[in-house]
Scaffold this motif. Sequence first.
Motif, PDB file in Angstrom:
ATOM      1  N   ASP A   1       0.844  -1.192   0.000  1.00 55.01           N
ATOM      2  CA  ASP A   1       0.000   0.000   0.000  1.00 55.01           C
ATOM      3  C   ASP A   1       0.886   1.252   0.000  1.00 55.01           C
TER       4      ASP A   1
ATOM      5  N   SER B   1       0.723   3.946   1.483  1.00 54.51           N
ATOM      6  CA  SER B   1       0.893   4.589   2.795  1.00 54.51           C
ATOM      7  C   SER B   1       1.818   3.817   3.724  1.00 54.51           C
TER       8      SER B   1
ATOM      9  N   ALA C   1      -2.299  -0.940   4.407  1.00 55.48           N
ATOM     10  CA  ALA C   1      -2.285   0.506   4.632  1.00 55.48           C
ATOM     11  C   ALA C   1      -1.709   0.846   6.008  1.00 55.48           C
TER      12      ALA C   1
ATOM     13  N   GLU D   1      -3.492  -3.831   7.874  1.00 51.55           N
ATOM     14  CA  GLU D   1      -3.570  -2.391   8.119  1.00 51.55           C
ATOM     15  C   GLU D   1      -3.167  -1.982   9.531  1.00 51.55           C
TER      16      GLU D   1
END
Length: 370
Positions: free
Chosen positions: A151, A153, A172, A190
């Motif tokens: 991802d 980010s 993420a 995440e």
Amino acid sequence: MWNTERLVDDGQICLQLRPLTYMRKLRELWVGLQTIEAKWMPYRKDIPADTYILGSVLPSPSLLNSLLQLPEETALYWNKQWIAYRAAAPSTNHTNIHYLQDQPAYIQYPEDLLAANHQALHADIEPNNVDPARYTAHGTTIIHPHNCYIDPSAQLNGTILDASHGPIHIGANVNLQIGTCIQGPAAILEGSVTNLGTKIRPLTTIGPGCKVGGEISASLFFPYSNKAHEGFIGNSIIGSFCNLGALTTCSNVRNDLKNVLIYDYHTNELRDTKSGSFGILMGDFVSTGIHTKFNTGTVVGNHCNISGSQFLPKFVPSLTWGEYPQVKPYRKDRAAENAAAWIRAKKQEIPENLPSIIEQIWKEEANARN
């Protein structure tokens, strides 16, 4: 439109998957990159609205085809286990039965969850054309980048991703700290963080919001748990909101290489997993002290705060507190306070029924603690 709330529980399977199913429904079990419920979401428009499906079943083209052809007031079975049925209301009394020709993928026992996770890592991860040059400047090496999803980010600093033998998913806002090594297939979901020098070996999923370190192999971490320090965890399932103290370690293979036996909540006896590798099955809200050692095939219930200089017993009942062998029942109010503290620390919402769930667990395992 079909609703995923019609992924329903089966009483016996829920018992067989204790302690994971104290705090969650079958459809809320994690497999690969997501829960079982999330895996069914893309098919809501296709499945008839009056269809009830076993909550631990994973979708497949063969099963979906059988569901679409299933007549009203009819159940689908695999051997003696119901898999799905069409009815006006939930029911366990099925008279009109069709038998599946192809075995469906469904979770009956904890070892099934690990096996399904292994398969899902290959099936779920979709690479996203990673540009290695973007990460080289930060000291990161990516082997077979075409087999990775990262991802935008995510932060990768001085890490090694080896996707030569299976895909890797970095979700993420993941933070992989210096010295982290990951061998695919593996997924870090995440918001999770790896500490310095973390070693993630193949067939591992680290759920959202976890913090991990040391060595982890072929394991499934449910969301919001910590194993931040050195120590080995292999072929294990770790529930949510757990915190493993420094050097907490498990054995995952018997010295005699025989099949691993684990405690079964349904039979209250040891059961053969038919597998030579199994470490820990750990429920939710478990904390361990430093140097805690778990033997092969250990089962730990929910809401435990435990440690020991020797190997802990193969079954640690829920709501156990102290250093083995001097342990005692964990006070229910203290257990609730500790659980709430960990939920707040992970910035999650405290369930209103948390005290009543703890009360239920207390009653169900009263004999086991005596």
